[in-house]
Motif scaffolding. Structure first.
Motif, short mmCIF file in Angstrom:
data_model
loop_
_atom_site.label_atom_id
_atom_site.label_comp_id
_atom_site.label_asym_id
_atom_site.label_seq_id
_atom_site.Cartn_x
_atom_site.Cartn_y
_atom_site.Cartn_z
N GLY A 22 20.13 20.19 -23.24
CA GLY A 22 20.26 20.66 -21.86
C GLY A 22 20.30 19.55 -20.82
O GLY A 22 20.28 19.82 -19.63
N GLY A 23 20.36 18.30 -21.27
CA GLY A 23 20.40 17.18 -20.34
C GLY A 23 21.82 16.73 -20.05
O GLY A 23 22.79 17.30 -20.54
N THR A 24 21.92 15.68 -19.25
CA THR A 24 23.20 15.08 -18.91
C THR A 24 23.15 13.62 -19.35
O THR A 24 22.28 12.87 -18.88
N PRO A 25 24.06 13.19 -20.21
CA PRO A 25 24.05 11.80 -20.67
C PRO A 25 24.38 10.82 -19.54
O PRO A 25 25.27 11.09 -18.72
N LEU A 26 23.67 9.72 -19.52
CA LEU A 26 24.02 8.62 -18.62
C LEU A 26 25.41 8.14 -18.99
O LEU A 26 25.77 8.14 -20.17
N HIS A 27 26.18 7.70 -17.99
CA HIS A 27 27.53 7.27 -18.32
C HIS A 27 28.07 6.18 -17.39
O HIS A 27 29.27 5.95 -17.33
N THR A 28 27.18 5.48 -16.70
CA THR A 28 27.65 4.36 -15.88
C THR A 28 26.95 3.08 -16.33
O THR A 28 25.81 3.10 -16.81
N PHE A 29 27.64 1.97 -16.15
CA PHE A 29 27.04 0.69 -16.50
C PHE A 29 25.81 0.41 -15.65
O PHE A 29 24.86 -0.21 -16.11
N GLU A 30 25.81 0.88 -14.42
CA GLU A 30 24.64 0.72 -13.55
C GLU A 30 23.42 1.40 -14.19
O GLU A 30 22.34 0.81 -14.24
N ASP A 31 23.62 2.63 -14.68
CA ASP A 31 22.52 3.33 -15.35
C ASP A 31 22.08 2.60 -16.61
O ASP A 31 20.89 2.51 -16.90
N TYR A 32 23.03 2.09 -17.36
CA TYR A 32 22.70 1.40 -18.61
C TYR A 32 21.87 0.15 -18.34
O TYR A 32 20.88 -0.10 -19.02
N THR A 33 22.26 -0.63 -17.35
CA THR A 33 21.52 -1.86 -17.10
C THR A 33 20.13 -1.57 -16.53
O THR A 33 19.19 -2.31 -16.84
N LYS A 34 20.00 -0.50 -15.74
CA LYS A 34 18.68 -0.14 -15.21
C LYS A 34 17.72 0.25 -16.33
O LYS A 34 16.53 -0.03 -16.27
N ALA A 35 18.23 0.93 -17.35
CA ALA A 35 17.39 1.40 -18.46
C ALA A 35 17.35 0.40 -19.61
O ALA A 35 16.72 0.66 -20.63
N GLY A 36 18.00 -0.73 -19.43
CA GLY A 36 18.17 -1.69 -20.53
C GLY A 36 16.90 -2.40 -20.94
O GLY A 36 16.15 -2.89 -20.11
N ARG A 37 16.70 -2.43 -22.24
CA ARG A 37 15.63 -3.22 -22.88
C ARG A 37 16.22 -4.18 -23.90
O ARG A 37 15.58 -5.17 -24.26
N VAL A 38 17.41 -3.85 -24.37
CA VAL A 38 18.10 -4.69 -25.35
C VAL A 38 18.53 -5.97 -24.64
O VAL A 38 19.07 -5.91 -23.53
N PRO A 39 18.31 -7.13 -25.28
CA PRO A 39 18.76 -8.36 -24.65
C PRO A 39 20.28 -8.37 -24.52
O PRO A 39 20.98 -7.85 -25.37
N VAL A 40 20.77 -8.97 -23.45
CA VAL A 40 22.21 -9.06 -23.24
C VAL A 40 22.67 -10.45 -23.68
O VAL A 40 22.13 -11.45 -23.22
N GLY A 41 23.64 -10.46 -24.57
CA GLY A 41 24.20 -11.73 -25.04
C GLY A 41 25.48 -12.03 -24.31
O GLY A 41 26.39 -11.21 -24.29
N LYS A 42 25.55 -13.20 -23.71
CA LYS A 42 26.75 -13.58 -22.96
C LYS A 42 27.33 -14.86 -23.56
O LYS A 42 26.61 -15.84 -23.74
N ASN A 43 28.61 -14.80 -23.87
CA ASN A 43 29.35 -15.96 -24.38
C ASN A 43 28.71 -16.57 -25.62
O ASN A 43 28.62 -17.79 -25.74
N ILE A 44 28.27 -15.72 -26.52
CA ILE A 44 27.69 -16.21 -27.77
C ILE A 44 28.80 -16.36 -28.80
O ILE A 44 29.50 -15.39 -29.12
N SER A 45 28.97 -17.57 -29.30
CA SER A 45 30.01 -17.82 -30.31
C SER A 45 29.44 -18.46 -31.57
O SER A 45 30.14 -18.55 -32.58
N GLN A 46 28.19 -18.87 -31.54
CA GLN A 46 27.57 -19.53 -32.67
C GLN A 46 26.95 -18.48 -33.60
O GLN A 46 26.29 -17.55 -33.13
#
Length: 159
Positions: free
Chosen positions: A75-99
């Motif tokens: 009965g809920g509504t799934p989040l669907h914006t990147f803004e919502d995702y980053t606000k609820a984020g706990r997972v580390p964000v990897g940027k430009n990782i190539s190694q």
């Protein structure tokens, strides 16, 4: 106590849907991490890791859909914006990782966070007799624990 159409307490399923939205947001971040390391991986392990990361992001994409559909079922509504995702984020964000080792470490760290969220949902869904959510979390946990073990083995570490 007011039950919904599937026989669960409306207030309890609302709380579970909120928790599942946290999981959804973090799965989306994990998915984006996987896409990034898939695209950017370099080095002698390229062919093996490129294929493995594609396998993992394909699986994560499926899980994102399953979590969103479970939220709707409750009965809920799934989040669907990147803004919502980053606000609820706990997972580390990897940027430009190539190694290679940094990429695999990002997967381990991301899955560790997802597992914490999933275990909390598993406990809550068990307490309110939500077998659908419970089974989903149990399946996710089993798969992700194995992936963590494999990634740690690749790193030469133990769980």
């Amino acid at each position: 106590m007011t039950l919904n159409t599937i026989g669960l307490n409306k207030n309890e399923t609302k709380a579970l849907a909120n928790d599942l939205n946290t999981l959804l947001a973090n799965f989306q971040l994990y998915y984006q991490n996987l896409r990034g390391i898939h695209w950017n991986i370099k080095g002698k392990a390229f062919f093996d890791l490129h294929a493995k990361f594609e396998e993992l992001y394909t699986d994560a994409n499926i899980k994102v859909d399953e979590v969103a559909e479970r939220i709707l079922t409750l009965g809920g509504t799934p989040l669907h914006t990147f803004e919502d995702y980053t606000k609820a984020g706990r997972v580390p964000v990897g940027k430009n990782i190539s190694q290679d080792e940094k990429a695999v470490r990002l997967i381990v760290d991301s899955l560790s966070e997802l597992l914490k969220i999933e275990r909390a949902i598993l406990n809550k869904s068990g307490e309110v007799d939500d077998e659908g959510t419970n089974a989903m979390m149990s399946d996710f946990i089993t798969e992700q624990e194995k992936t963590v073990w494999m990634m740690k083995a690749w790193l030469g570490e133990t769980v």
